[in-house]
Design an enzyme around this catalytic site. Structure first.
Site, PDB file in Angstrom:
ATOM      1  CE  LYS A  43       0.158   5.572  -4.450  1.00 42.32           C
ATOM      2  NZ  LYS A  43       0.807   6.897  -4.447  1.00 42.32           N
ATOM      3  CE1 TYR A  71      -1.135   3.735  -1.736  1.00 39.84           C
ATOM      4  CE2 TYR A  71      -0.328   1.571  -2.402  1.00 39.84           C
ATOM      5  CZ  TYR A  71      -0.085   2.887  -2.048  1.00 39.84           C
ATOM      6  OH  TYR A  71       1.209   3.358  -2.024  1.00 39.84           O
TER       7      TYR A  71
END
Length: 282
Positions: free
Chosen positions: A179, A175
């Protein structure tokens, strides 16, 4: 208030009742924009039982809310990671409204099997996060940028990154990677699109009180601990680390999106702006 009268906005990942996408879409409508909202068909199965009991239907309900603001709306089920579906989505928007002034890349992968230590992270879980978060943002941005360049009228592209795009977190490796990638993508696209008067900026929220927190809690709950118990503990713990004393609500992110969609941000591009109550200050 910002005047977005006459503008057409496209917001992806907007079918959740408590989600960032819905908050942004309805806020842009209140500012005067006509709004197209998208999500995947599977979003319907993720509706909380209590929300469904209160009549929430996902994307169609968001369309109704936008129309209740006196604006035109269109809901499209579309997978942002599929180039054919993205191109068709953009075609539908242009057929209906003739232009896209604002793109909000909000769609994100569902937390679950990716929230583990790297030594336990399966390749398909890694690929799924990158497919939705990075590939999806790239495909939507490419399609809309092509339109904005050809149209020559300028525009606004907003990318929803995360505080996890600025600081690594254990058990969030892929994740975070996705990002962080969006921060770099924002900076590169901003430079490419500046001469076309298209501003490209990212918003980096901290933890936001949405349906996604339910999935995160379910993935991280310890043996013998319910997802609901872990969710409450996670929200409490995160709140103590936020100088302003609470985690974010969808409206906090929508406020920044409205500003970045408006003429007030015309001299801002390539930024990744933390909206986290002070938990991230860079």
């Amino acid at each position: 208030m910002y005047d977005l009268s006459g503008k057409v906005a496209l917001v992806t990942g907007a079918g959740g009742r408590h989600g960032i996408g819905r908050a942004i879409a309805t806020r842009l409508a209140r500012e005067g924009a006509d709004v197209v909202v998208t999500d995947i068909p599977e979003s319907v199965t993720a509706i909380r039982a209590e929300d469904r009991a209160e009549g929430w239907e996902g994307l169609p309900s968001v369309v109704q809310e936008i129309e209740a603001e006196g604006r035109q709306a269109l809901g499209i089920f579309s997978d942002v990671s599929d180039s054919g579906q993205v191109d068709d989505m953009v075609r539908q928007v242009l057929d209906r409204f003739g232009k896209i002034d604002i793109l909000v890349n909000n769609a994100g992968s569902r937390p679950g099997r990716d929230r583990v230590l790297v030594v336990d992270l399966e390749e398909d879980a890694f690929d799924e996060v990158m497919r939705v978060n990075v590939r999806g943002t790239y495909l939507c941005s490419r399609a809309v940028s092509r339109h904005m360049v050809a149209r020559g009228g300028g525009g606004k592209i907003i990318i929803i990154s995360s505080g996890a795009g600025k600081r690594g977190i254990a058990r969030y490796a892929v994740y975070c990677a996705s990002k962080f990638a969006l921060v770099g993508f924002t900076q590169a696209l901003a430079q490419e699109m500046a001469s076309h008067r298209v501003n490209v900026n990212a918003i980096c929220p901290g933890l936001v009180d949405t349906e996604r927190v339910d999935f995160i809690a379910a993935a991280l709950a310890a043996e013998g601990e319910s997802a609901e118990e872990h969710r409450a503990l996670m929200v409490q713990e995160r709140s103590t680390r936020v100088p302003m004393g609470r985690i974010a609500q969808g409206g906090d992110i929508a406020n920044m999106a409205a500003f970045l969609s408006s003429a007030e941000s015309d001299y801002m591009t390539g930024l990744s702006i933390s909206v986290s109550g002070g938990s991230e200050m860079n």
